[in-house]
Design a protein around this motif. Structure first.
Motif, PDB file in Angstrom:
ATOM      1  N   PRO A   4       0.802  -1.231   0.000  1.00 33.51           N
ATOM      2  CA  PRO A   4       0.000   0.000   0.000  1.00 33.51           C
ATOM      3  C   PRO A   4       0.838   1.287   0.000  1.00 33.51           C
ATOM      4  O   PRO A   4       0.434   2.285  -0.583  1.00 33.51           O
ATOM      5  CB  PRO A   4      -0.838  -0.127   1.277  1.00 33.51           C
ATOM      6  N   GLY A   5       2.012   1.238   0.613  1.00 31.71           N
ATOM      7  CA  GLY A   5       2.846   2.441   0.680  1.00 31.71           C
ATOM      8  C   GLY A   5       4.075   2.432  -0.205  1.00 31.71           C
ATOM      9  O   GLY A   5       4.925   3.324  -0.077  1.00 31.71           O
ATOM     10  N   TRP A   6       4.188   1.452  -1.113  1.00 32.13           N
ATOM     11  CA  TRP A   6       5.435   1.334  -1.885  1.00 32.13           C
ATOM     12  C   TRP A   6       5.215   1.076  -3.370  1.00 32.13           C
ATOM     13  O   TRP A   6       4.479   0.166  -3.744  1.00 32.13           O
ATOM     14  CB  TRP A   6       6.301   0.203  -1.325  1.00 32.13           C
ATOM     15  N   VAL A   7       5.903   1.855  -4.180  1.00 32.46           N
ATOM     16  CA  VAL A   7       5.891   1.680  -5.630  1.00 32.46           C
ATOM     17  C   VAL A   7       7.302   1.314  -6.090  1.00 32.46           C
ATOM     18  O   VAL A   7       8.275   1.965  -5.703  1.00 32.46           O
ATOM     19  CB  VAL A   7       5.411   2.982  -6.326  1.00 32.46           C
ATOM     20  N   LEU A   8       7.393   0.257  -6.878  1.00 40.05           N
ATOM     21  CA  LEU A   8       8.675  -0.158  -7.449  1.00 40.05           C
ATOM     22  C   LEU A   8       8.777   0.394  -8.865  1.00 40.05           C
ATOM     23  O   LEU A   8       7.827   0.303  -9.642  1.00 40.05           O
ATOM     24  CB  LEU A   8       8.754  -1.695  -7.469  1.00 40.05           C
ATOM     25  N   THR A   9       9.925   0.975  -9.201  1.00 41.61           N
ATOM     26  CA  THR A   9      10.086   1.576 -10.524  1.00 41.61           C
ATOM     27  C   THR A   9      11.547   1.439 -10.977  1.00 41.61           C
ATOM     28  O   THR A   9      12.297   0.641 -10.404  1.00 41.61           O
ATOM     29  CB  THR A   9       9.586   3.045 -10.492  1.00 41.61           C
ATOM     30  N   THR A  31      -4.162   9.838  -5.484  1.00 44.43           N
ATOM     31  CA  THR A  31      -2.975  10.668  -5.688  1.00 44.43           C
ATOM     32  C   THR A  31      -2.092  10.661  -4.442  1.00 44.43           C
ATOM     33  O   THR A  31      -2.607  10.707  -3.325  1.00 44.43           O
ATOM     34  CB  THR A  31      -3.406  12.133  -5.953  1.00 44.43           C
ATOM     35  N   PHE A  32      -0.797  10.631  -4.684  1.00 45.26           N
ATOM     36  CA  PHE A  32       0.144  10.540  -3.563  1.00 45.26           C
ATOM     37  C   PHE A  32       1.331  11.468  -3.747  1.00 45.26           C
ATOM     38  O   PHE A  32       1.745  11.752  -4.869  1.00 45.26           O
ATOM     39  CB  PHE A  32       0.686   9.100  -3.457  1.00 45.26           C
ATOM     40  N   SER A  33       1.889  11.883  -2.633  1.00 47.03           N
ATOM     41  CA  SER A  33       3.194  12.533  -2.683  1.00 47.03           C
ATOM     42  C   SER A  33       4.233  11.476  -2.328  1.00 47.03           C
ATOM     43  O   SER A  33       3.902  10.369  -1.906  1.00 47.03           O
ATOM     44  CB  SER A  33       3.229  13.718  -1.725  1.00 47.03           C
ATOM     45  N   VAL A  34       5.483  11.825  -2.539  1.00 45.84           N
ATOM     46  CA  VAL A  34       6.570  10.869  -2.328  1.00 45.84           C
ATOM     47  C   VAL A  34       7.361  11.272  -1.087  1.00 45.84           C
ATOM     48  O   VAL A  34       7.896  12.368  -1.009  1.00 45.84           O
ATOM     49  CB  VAL A  34       7.479  10.808  -3.572  1.00 45.84           C
ATOM     50  N   GLU A  35       7.374  10.363  -0.115  1.00 45.42           N
ATOM     51  CA  GLU A  35       8.100  10.634   1.136  1.00 45.42           C
ATOM     52  C   GLU A  35       9.571  10.285   1.018  1.00 45.42           C
ATOM     53  O   GLU A  35      10.415  10.853   1.697  1.00 45.42           O
ATOM     54  CB  GLU A  35       7.531   9.761   2.264  1.00 45.42           C
ATOM     55  N   LYS A  36       9.839   9.266   0.219  1.00 44.95           N
ATOM     56  CA  LYS A  36      11.196   8.755   0.126  1.00 44.95           C
ATOM     57  C   LYS A  36      11.441   8.203  -1.266  1.00 44.95           C
ATOM     58  O   LYS A  36      10.564   7.542  -1.833  1.00 44.95           O
ATOM     59  CB  LYS A  36      11.340   7.581   1.107  1.00 44.95           C
ATOM     60  N   LEU A  37      12.623   8.480  -1.820  1.00 41.07           N
ATOM     61  CA  LEU A  37      13.048   7.876  -3.086  1.00 41.07           C
ATOM     62  C   LEU A  37      14.298   7.074  -2.787  1.00 41.07           C
ATOM     63  O   LEU A  37      15.279   7.626  -2.278  1.00 41.07           O
ATOM     64  CB  LEU A  37      13.353   8.979  -4.116  1.00 41.07           C
ATOM     65  N   ILE A  38      14.247   5.780  -3.046  1.00 42.54           N
ATOM     66  CA  ILE A  38      15.403   4.928  -2.759  1.00 42.54           C
ATOM     67  C   ILE A  38      15.897   4.328  -4.066  1.00 42.54           C
ATOM     68  O   ILE A  38      15.232   3.483  -4.676  1.00 42.54           O
ATOM     69  CB  ILE A  38      15.039   3.797  -1.767  1.00 42.54           C
ATOM     70  N   ILE A  39      17.040   4.816  -4.526  1.00 40.94           N
ATOM     71  CA  ILE A  39      17.633   4.312  -5.756  1.00 40.94           C
ATOM     72  C   ILE A  39      18.639   3.239  -5.369  1.00 40.94           C
ATOM     73  O   ILE A  39      19.374   3.398  -4.383  1.00 40.94           O
ATOM     74  CB  ILE A  39      18.305   5.480  -6.509  1.00 40.94           C
ATOM     75  N   THR A  58      -2.757  12.664   1.453  1.00 37.96           N
ATOM     76  CA  THR A  58      -2.787  13.837   2.321  1.00 37.96           C
ATOM     77  C   THR A  58      -3.059  13.471   3.781  1.00 37.96           C
ATOM     78  O   THR A  58      -2.806  14.257   4.687  1.00 37.96           O
ATOM     79  CB  THR A  58      -3.843  14.858   1.843  1.00 37.96           C
ATOM     80  N   ASN A  59      -3.581  12.254   4.008  1.00 36.42           N
ATOM     81  CA  ASN A  59      -3.779  11.797   5.393  1.00 36.42           C
ATOM     82  C   ASN A  59      -2.605  10.979   5.890  1.00 36.42           C
ATOM     83  O   ASN A  59      -2.697  10.335   6.945  1.00 36.42           O
ATOM     84  CB  ASN A  59      -5.046  10.941   5.488  1.00 36.42           C
ATOM     85  N   GLY A  60      -1.535  10.961   5.105  1.00 34.05           N
ATOM     86  CA  GLY A  60      -0.371  10.194   5.509  1.00 34.05           C
ATOM     87  C   GLY A  60      -0.508   8.697   5.312  1.00 34.05           C
ATOM     88  O   GLY A  60       0.255   7.911   5.860  1.00 34.05           O
ATOM     89  N   GLN A  61      -1.511   8.305   4.510  1.00 41.46           N
ATOM     90  CA  GLN A  61      -1.731   6.865   4.291  1.00 41.46           C
ATOM     91  C   GLN A  61      -1.320   6.419   2.898  1.00 41.46           C
ATOM     92  O   GLN A  61      -1.219   7.234   1.985  1.00 41.46           O
ATOM     93  CB  GLN A  61      -3.232   6.539   4.443  1.00 41.46           C
ATOM     94  N   GLY A  62      -1.148   5.107   2.762  1.00 43.16           N
ATOM     95  CA  GLY A  62      -0.847   4.511   1.472  1.00 43.16           C
ATOM     96  C   GLY A  62      -2.115   4.262   0.670  1.00 43.16           C
ATOM     97  O   GLY A  62      -3.174   4.807   0.981  1.00 43.16           O
ATOM     98  N   ALA A  63      -2.000   3.422  -0.355  1.00 41.38           N
ATOM     99  CA  ALA A  63      -3.116   3.150  -1.262  1.00 41.38           C
ATOM    100  C   ALA A  63      -4.237   2.392  -0.571  1.00 41.38           C
ATOM    101  O   ALA A  63      -4.003   1.557   0.300  1.00 41.38           O
ATOM    102  CB  ALA A  63      -2.607   2.344  -2.445  1.00 41.38           C
TER     103      ALA A  63
END
Ligand code: 4AZ
Length: 248
Positions: A32-37, A72-80, A101-106
């Motif tokens: 819910p809180g992580w996108v792999l790219t 819609t989400f903002s990005v808290e962390k980018l880990i390369i 905006t509530n600090g939650q994931g998907a």
């Protein structure tokens, strides 16, 4: 995506559309809180301004919003990946920690859900059919992205086959895998980077590849190249704190 067909978001509900002012890359929701790219999406590496990044889930069309289905989400962390190599795209993988905006994931809906990570030590046999998806170009000479979500099927090639002279010989590392269609009619293309290559097994979808690179799109003897997700189980578990055995 070259070839294939337009699909509603419900066919690929894990796909993420990553924006940096304009559309940047695809991605896949693995928790819910992580996108792999893909790491190469972020030219400035960890200097990328997180405040400019936005992630959309549940989006069928890049240009038009669909408020009932989108999140819609903002990005808290980018880990390369610490061993990502911009010169040959080795370890082309990155993680985004997302929050609304509530600090939650998907939130799981018909248009938004996670994809499974392949279990440890799983290997896809050569020749299996996988599906790829994205909002990228419909052919290499296009001026613009498709904008609407497309999906296509490709078949996994052996690395020997992909390393032949006409293909990529010295360019491939063991962290990459190649896929193409037998008649070279379908492929990922510019704008699909970071997006999913999935394989269906026992009624579940597993994320085996991340769209990474290729010479042109759907050109003969130039397969699409994908980051081998199975090489990163430990890295993903370490960075996200998720269990290595994701139960979907
Ligand atoms: C790109 O430029 C790109 N045919 C992505 C995938 C492929 C080629 C180019 C694979 O983002």
């Amino acid at each position: 995506i070259v070839g294939g067909s337009f699909v509603p978001i419900e066919s690929q509900p894990w796909i993420a559309a990553i924006f940096q002012t304009s559309f940047l890359c695809g991605g896949s929701l693995i928790a819910p809180g992580w996108v792999l790219t893909a790491a190469h999406c972020f030219l400035d590496g960890n200097q990328t301004s997180l405040r400019r990044l936005k992630v959309y889930l549940g989006k069928s069309d890049i240009k038009n919003s669909d408020r009932d289905r989108e999140q819609t989400f903002s990005v808290e962390k980018l880990i390369i990946h610490q061993k990502y190599s911009p010169s040959n795209y080795d370890n082309d993988i990155a993680l985004l920690k997302i929050s609304n905006t509530n600090g939650q994931g998907a939130l799981k809906t018909a248009s938004v859900r996670t994809v499974c990570l392949p279990p440890l030590n799983t290997y896809l046999p050569v020749g299996v059919t996988c599906s790829i998806a994205g909002y990228g170009k419909e052919n290499s000479s296009s001026w613009s992205y498709s904008n609407r979500l497309k999906q296509a099927t490709v078949r996994l090639l052996s690395s020997t086959n992909c390393k032949v002279e006409e293909s990529y010989k010295a360019l491939l590392t063991d962290n990459m895998m190649c896929a193409a269609s037998p008649d070279w009619s379908t492929d990922s293309c510019k704008g699909d980077s970071g997006g999913p290559l999935v394989y269906q097994a026992s009624g579940r979808m597993f994320l085996f590849g991340v769209v990474s690179w290729g010479e042109g799109c759907a050109s003969e003897n130039k397969p699409g190249v994908y980051t081998k997700v199975t090489h990163y189980n430990d890295w993903i578990a370490d960075k996200t704190g998720l269990s290595e055995y994701t139960k979907g």
